[in-house]
Design a protein around this motif. Structure first.
Motif, PDB file in Angstrom:
ATOM      1  N   THR A 133     -40.582  26.570  17.615  1.00 28.26           N
ATOM      2  CA  THR A 133     -41.894  26.922  18.149  1.00 28.26           C
ATOM      3  C   THR A 133     -43.027  26.675  17.161  1.00 28.26           C
ATOM      4  O   THR A 133     -44.185  26.844  17.503  1.00 28.26           O
ATOM      5  N   GLY A 134     -42.721  26.307  15.932  1.00 25.13           N
ATOM      6  CA  GLY A 134     -43.736  26.348  14.882  1.00 25.13           C
ATOM      7  C   GLY A 134     -43.864  27.787  14.404  1.00 25.13           C
ATOM      8  O   GLY A 134     -43.530  28.728  15.143  1.00 25.13           O
ATOM      9  N   TYR A 138     -46.861  30.015  19.268  1.00 31.54           N
ATOM     10  CA  TYR A 138     -47.838  30.035  20.357  1.00 31.54           C
ATOM     11  C   TYR A 138     -47.161  30.211  21.720  1.00 31.54           C
ATOM     12  O   TYR A 138     -46.145  29.585  22.010  1.00 31.54           O
ATOM     13  N   THR A 139     -47.769  31.063  22.532  1.00 28.14           N
ATOM     14  CA  THR A 139     -47.301  31.260  23.902  1.00 28.14           C
ATOM     15  C   THR A 139     -48.047  30.293  24.818  1.00 28.14           C
ATOM     16  O   THR A 139     -49.152  29.880  24.493  1.00 28.14           O
ATOM     17  N   PRO A 140     -47.532  29.963  25.981  1.00 27.89           N
ATOM     18  CA  PRO A 140     -46.229  30.357  26.534  1.00 27.89           C
ATOM     19  C   PRO A 140     -45.063  29.507  26.039  1.00 27.89           C
ATOM     20  O   PRO A 140     -43.954  29.697  26.517  1.00 27.89           O
ATOM     21  N   LEU A 141     -45.326  28.589  25.077  1.00 28.95           N
ATOM     22  CA  LEU A 141     -44.216  27.783  24.560  1.00 28.95           C
ATOM     23  C   LEU A 141     -43.104  28.688  24.024  1.00 28.95           C
ATOM     24  O   LEU A 141     -41.935  28.535  24.360  1.00 28.95           O
ATOM     25  N   GLN A 239     -53.151  34.348  20.910  1.00 30.36           N
ATOM     26  CA  GLN A 239     -53.770  33.748  19.720  1.00 30.36           C
ATOM     27  C   GLN A 239     -54.682  34.746  19.016  1.00 30.36           C
ATOM     28  O   GLN A 239     -54.733  34.797  17.785  1.00 30.36           O
TER      29      GLN A 239
END
Lengths: 537, 323
Positions: A133-134, A138-141, A239
């Motif tokens: 995800t990094g 970050y959502t929604p990822l 965020q």
């Protein structure tokens, strides 16, 4: 009479693992943090090797995404955040303020165990295939789409957060309650001021991250709609919450380094730090204003134009106290007696790289420019100049400066100078090309890229190999010095500060009698205990 | 001066020139502000090296006016740049009314663009030079970011809300168009080209592209085939708000608040109908979340927008509900 040092007070494994001595816990942190530094570094090496060519050659897309995620997670939460506070802060704060330990010694040990538990979760993530995800999740990822070990990674960070909170709490109470007679706030070493400011952020910001991670887990596991719009949530809310922690976290990572540099510069110049009040106050100012700038990570995220304009302005304001520190260090050197010992070379390296990082931060705070360079290598270069060029240089400076105190052994100064120079050169070769790459439009987190960028990427990878070797170098001669180094006197650098009044290494309870302070800090000149020439090697 | 910065991707717009000029100005400021540090520290390190004779008398330990001035002067200098850069940024929020409206949908891992005439393309965006273009951005899944380095512009594409990016490209050519926000496995290859053409070439390109009618016409087809007309159509007997003349008007909601029926409201009403229920109507509309993709919703929105100035329906509404 000769008293046993903290190192000689028990040699069994149990005497280390159940210690409540802040100095021993500092060593435990030092060992575990060093381990994670090299794990995170290995991930960086994989990234730089893969980027030698525009095609994907070493790793698949998924493999690359997991490599940079792991690099970020480990370096941020398992190296940078605990680095200076938990090793040097732990070791030095009680010594510097004339105390026998931190306020809560057992809590201090618990913090280390919590850190290790979080670390084990992170290693489990690594062994089970990583997370994709990094480090920003970050959502929604992260909450709905990623297929890596998101929950496990979030758990690791959630757990290690409690180590941060408890450590911060311990420092705050210690500085308030355990200062020796005469150690007024205006006489605290600047390193203690910076650790104090850092602790405020640790205690106030970390819980927000913990809550946010719980919300991600709730959405991912139970479909509770918080961040995913398909469930009625808002991805920008994530965020805001994440950066409300993570921007102050940048100052968690850099404020202790600023404190270290104040000590190093003053000792190198044998002069008081110029403008003590401004330098101490600027640490507190950074801690406060640092809470009000998180929106500068969201200039292109879709937040309101007015919010962006306000966050841009506040981001310029937070640069002011950092600028004060840099100019004040410069003024400290004026008419000093400057010795080019390894700690000072690391300090000069820090100042140079921190200025470049800070100035590019100013450029990034400008809205119209950020729209172009946001999420490009320009940002990568900027924050590595602060985090690696800055914090890691300060960390190595601190390691060289306090090594004789912590271990009771001199280090070879020639090798120390060489590694400072190699780290500086390797760092610039690695990251300066990335500013150019970023302005040219190279986005971050790409394992394949247009062929035009290859020259700059190859330069960067070449620099990374110099940097990697340069980071290994100190560990070889420092280990060597443990056995073969000359015994260090109590005050080898001729520095002020209570930590230099006790033997090297310090006795278990630091002070026979609690010291009394009757003057301001940094009262030079102080003569070193031995002739410096004898120490060269 | 800006030729110095004619990098990869080039400068495809006036805005790109302006950003480059601003950047060069800032780089100059950064050099000026850091020059004292970079010059004085090495100089002092040599001049005041320990053991070297030098005049070290009257070394001050503080100077409030000096410290205030090196806090204030750099800050004031950066404020000038703040005004400059913020004005450029605010422009980005004000697309001209006559701008060519193009829809874009980002999804893992491709870009889909659609022109007002209904021409659709994937991973390529053709635009005419010299004419403002406003791209309405929607995401089918995660956050993406449309980034055209040659325009010095990017905008995140956020699921659940429309964002916009507008520009006027001046120089015909082909420029990189990429995704800047990490969006999963194939993030690095989610890109294509921005093709800027002369207006004549663009016109020819539009003609050469097959199309099933304009965007609004395609929306009208969906309006019938997806069953929207069953309730909202002129012949309907269901108590549902009429859509003629709706776009751009204030809509009173069941909770007492009033919203403007903009594109975002229309989208949300199709995908999340229970979130904002129009006052006076039962909350009976089903969600079309798993039925319609974001590109279909954009077509429906285009259709409803095309009804903005249509006469009110001339049917016998049996309910007499509010217009």
């Amino acid at each position: 009479m000769t008293e046993l040092s903290y190192l000689e007070h028990g040699h069994s494994l149990k005497s280390w693992l159940l210690t409540t001595d802040h100095k021993r816990i500092a060593i435990l942190y030092f060992l575990s943090i060093t381990f994670f530094f090299f794990v995170g570094g290995a991930a960086a090496a994989l990234i730089r090797i893969d980027l030698l060519t525009p095609e994907p050659d070493l790793m698949s897309n998924e493999g690359y995404n997991r490599a940079f995620t792991l690099h970020g997670v480990i370096m941020v939460w398992f190296f940078l955040i605990p680095s200076i506070p938990n090793t040097f802060g732990n070791f030095l704060v009680p010594l510097m303020i004339g105390a026998r330990d931190l306020a809560f010694p057992r809590l201090n040990l618990l913090s280390w165990y919590i850190y290790m538990l979080g670390g084990l979760f992170t290693l489990a993530v690594l062994v089970l295939g990583g997370v994709d995800t990094g480090w920003t999740f970050y959502t929604p990822l992260s909450s709905m789409f990623a297929n890596g070990n998101v929950i496990l990674a979030a758990t690791a960070i959630f757990v290690v957060g409690f180590s941060s909170i408890l450590t911060g709490l311990n420092f705050i109470v210690t500085v308030h309650r355990l200062r020796c007679p005469g150690m007024t706030w205006g006489r605290l070493p600047l390193f203690v001021w910076s650790i104090y400011a850092t602790s405020l952020i640790l205690v106030l910001a970390t819980p927000v991250l913990s809550i946010t991670l719980v919300l991600i887990a709730a959405e991912r596991l139970f479909g509770v709609g918080v961040f995913n719009p398909a469930l009625g949530g808002d991805p920008l809310l994530y965020q805001h919450l994440f950066w409300f922690y993570s921007h102050p976290a940048v100052y968690i990572m850099v404020l202790p380094a600023l404190g270290v540099i104040s000590e190093l510069v003053s000792t190198a110049a044998r002069k008081p730090v110029f403008g003590y009040r401004f330098v101490a106050g600027s640490s507190i100012a950074i801690a406060i204003i640092g809470f009000l700038v998180w929106g500068h990570h969201m200039f292109v995220a879709g937040q309101s134009m007015y919010a962006s304009a306000v966050f841009s302005f506040l981001s310029l304001a937070v640069a002011v106290p950092s600028g004060i520190k840099v100019y004040n260090w410069t003024a400290t050197l004026y008419k000093g007696h400057i010795a080019l010992d390894p700690p000072f070379l690391f300090a000069m390296s820090f100042i140079g790289l921190f200025v470049v990082g800070g100035m590019t931060g100013l450029i990034l705070a400008m809205l119209a420019v950020d729209v172009h360079v946001h999420d490009t290598y320009f940002v990568i270069a900027h924050f590595h100049y602060i985090m690696v060029g800055g914090t890691v240089s300060a960390y190595f400076g601190a390691l060289h400066y306090w090594w004789p105190k912590m271990m009771g052994r001199w280090l070879p100064l020639v090798w120390g100078r060489l590694s400072a120079i190699f780290i500086f050169l390797g760092f610039n070769l690695t990251f300066f090309p990335q500013f150019i790459l970023g302005y040219l439009g190279m986005p971050r987190r790409y394992h394949v890229y247009p062929a035009e960028f290859q020259t700059l990427h190859v330069l960067s990878s070449a620099g990374a190999s110099v940097l990697g070797l340069a980071y290994l170098l100190p560990f070889t001669y420092l280990l060597y010095s443990l056995r073969h180094g000359e015994k260090a006197p109590p005050n080898p650098w001729g520095a002020t500060g209570l930590e230099w009044t006790v033997p090297s290494p310090p006795p278990q309870h630091n002070f026979h009698e609690l010291p009394t302070v009757d003057g301001p800090p940094y009262q030079y000149p102080v003569e070193p205990d031995t002739k410096r020439e004898g120490a060269h090697g | 001066m800006n030729r110095l910065l004619t990098f990869w991707g080039g400068q495809a717009s006036h805005h790109a020139h302006q950003v480059d000029t601003l950047f060069l100005g800032l780089a100059t400021l950064a050099v000026l502000l850091s020059a004292p540090v970079f010059i004085l520290i090495p100089w002092f390190a040599v001049k005041y090296r320990r053991g070297k004779p030098a005049d070290r008398t009257h070394a001050a330990n503080r100077s409030v006016w000096l410290e205030v001035s090196w806090a204030a002067i750099p800050f004031l200098a950066t404020l000038a740049f703040y005004v400059w850069s913020t004005r450029l940024y605010i422009d980005l929020y004000q697309p001209p009314a006559e701008a060519l409206a193009i829809n874009a949908v980002g999804k893992q891992w491709m870009w889909k663009f659609q022109h007002p005439g209904g021409q659709a393309e994937i991973n390529e965006l053709h635009v005419p030079a010299g004419r403002p273009v406003v791209v309405t951005l929607a995401s089918q899944d995660v956050i993406h970011s449309l980034f055209v380095p040659a325009l010095r512009l990017k905008q995140d594409v956020v699921p659940g809300r429309y964002t916009r990016l507008w520009f006027t490209a001046d120089t015909p050519g082909s420029y990189a168009l990429v995704c800047a926000q990490f969006c999963g496995a194939d993030h690095a290859v989610m890109g294509g080209r921005l093709v800027v053409q002369t207006p004549a070439d663009y016109g020819r390109w539009l003609e050469g592209m097959g199309t099933d009618g304009s965007l609004a016409a395609q929306g009208a087809v969906l309006f019938r085939t997806r069953g929207c007309s069953g309730c909202h159509g002129a012949a309907s007997t269901v108590h549902a708000p009429p859509l003629e003349g709706l776009y751009g008007r204030p809509v009173p909601l069941a909770d007492g608040s009033v919203v403007t029926a903009d594109e975002q409201y229309l989208r949300d009403s199709i995908l999340l109908p229970q979130a904002q229920v129009a006052a006076g109507y039962p909350a009976i509309m089903p969600t079309f979340q798993n039925v319609l993709g974001e590109d279909d919703v954009l077509k429906l929105v285009a259709y409803i927008k095309s009804l903005a100035n249509a006469p009110p329906p001339t049917k016998d509404r049996d309910d007499g509900g509010p217009p």
